[in-house]
Write a protein that holds these residues in place. Structure first.
Motif, PDB file in Angstrom:
ATOM      1  N   GLU A  39       0.849  -1.196   0.000  1.00  0.00           N
ATOM      2  CA  GLU A  39       0.000   0.000   0.000  1.00  0.00           C
ATOM      3  C   GLU A  39       0.885   1.247   0.000  1.00  0.00           C
ATOM      4  OE1 GLU A  39      -3.244   0.070  -0.331  1.00  0.00           O
ATOM      5  OE2 GLU A  39      -3.477  -2.094  -0.220  1.00  0.00           O
ATOM      6  N   ASN A  40       1.273   1.689  -1.180  1.00  0.00           N
ATOM      7  CA  ASN A  40       2.215   2.805  -1.313  1.00  0.00           C
ATOM      8  C   ASN A  40       1.565   4.177  -1.197  1.00  0.00           C
ATOM      9  OD1 ASN A  40       4.147   0.876  -1.776  1.00  0.00           O
ATOM     10  ND2 ASN A  40       3.956   0.998  -3.986  1.00  0.00           N
ATOM     11  N   ASP A  41       0.261   4.269  -1.409  1.00  0.00           N
ATOM     12  CA  ASP A  41      -0.388   5.576  -1.486  1.00  0.00           C
ATOM     13  C   ASP A  41      -1.092   5.979  -0.187  1.00  0.00           C
ATOM     14  OD1 ASP A  41      -2.320   3.616  -1.734  1.00  0.00           O
ATOM     15  OD2 ASP A  41      -3.574   4.815  -3.053  1.00  0.00           O
ATOM     16  N   VAL A  42      -0.696   5.411   0.931  1.00  0.00           N
ATOM     17  CA  VAL A  42      -1.319   5.764   2.210  1.00  0.00           C
ATOM     18  C   VAL A  42      -0.341   6.567   3.058  1.00  0.00           C
ATOM     19  CG1 VAL A  42      -2.872   3.790   2.230  1.00  0.00           C
ATOM     20  CG2 VAL A  42      -0.640   3.595   3.291  1.00  0.00           C
ATOM     21  N   THR A  43      -0.886   7.306   4.007  1.00  0.00           N
ATOM     22  CA  THR A  43      -0.042   8.158   4.835  1.00  0.00           C
ATOM     23  C   THR A  43       0.329   7.536   6.170  1.00  0.00           C
ATOM     24  OG1 THR A  43      -2.004   9.245   5.715  1.00  0.00           O
ATOM     25  CG2 THR A  43      -0.952  10.261   3.802  1.00  0.00           C
ATOM     26  N   GLU A  47      -3.632   2.994   8.267  1.00  0.00           N
ATOM     27  CA  GLU A  47      -4.500   3.046   7.085  1.00  0.00           C
ATOM     28  C   GLU A  47      -4.190   1.876   6.149  1.00  0.00           C
ATOM     29  OE1 GLU A  47      -7.320   4.209   4.208  1.00  0.00           O
ATOM     30  OE2 GLU A  47      -7.138   4.560   6.352  1.00  0.00           O
ATOM     31  N   ALA A  48      -2.917   1.565   5.984  1.00  0.00           N
ATOM     32  CA  ALA A  48      -2.540   0.428   5.138  1.00  0.00           C
ATOM     33  C   ALA A  48      -3.110  -0.870   5.706  1.00  0.00           C
ATOM     34  CB  ALA A  48      -1.016   0.332   5.031  1.00  0.00           C
ATOM     35  N   ARG A  51      -6.966  -1.006   5.074  1.00  0.00           N
ATOM     36  CA  ARG A  51      -7.276  -1.328   3.676  1.00  0.00           C
ATOM     37  C   ARG A  51      -7.065  -2.804   3.373  1.00  0.00           C
ATOM     38  NH1 ARG A  51      -4.752   2.968  -0.547  1.00  0.00           N
ATOM     39  NH2 ARG A  51      -5.917   4.799   0.088  1.00  0.00           N
TER      40      ARG A  51
END
Length: 70
Positions: A39-43, A47-48, A51
């Motif tokens: 999950e590269n697009d999480v902050t 959150e990763a 998801r």
């Protein structure tokens, strides 16, 4: 069934899992990894995890598996 990575159960054993579930067997899966690293697009790592957990639960439910918490 124990899998190392999320999605391994689908690609390696998905058809067998569905067949066993449809025949009335109770299939329980556990993954030793949550797969958060993809999950590269999480902050945040939280959150990763959220998801990946949601995706994993949805896949296992479609396979007819008893979802075991990670």
């Amino acid at each position: 069934m124990l899998t190392r990575h999320p999605d391994d159960e689908v690609f390696a054993h998905g058809a067998s899992i569905v067949m066993l579930s449809q025949q009335g067997s109770r299939v329980v899966l556990r993954a030793t990894s949550g797969g958060e690293a993809v999950e590269n697009d999480v902050t945040s790592s939280a959150e990763a995890r959220r998801r990946r957990s949601a995706r994993l639960g949805a896949a296992w439910t479609r396979l007819g598996v008893h979802v075991s918490p990670m």
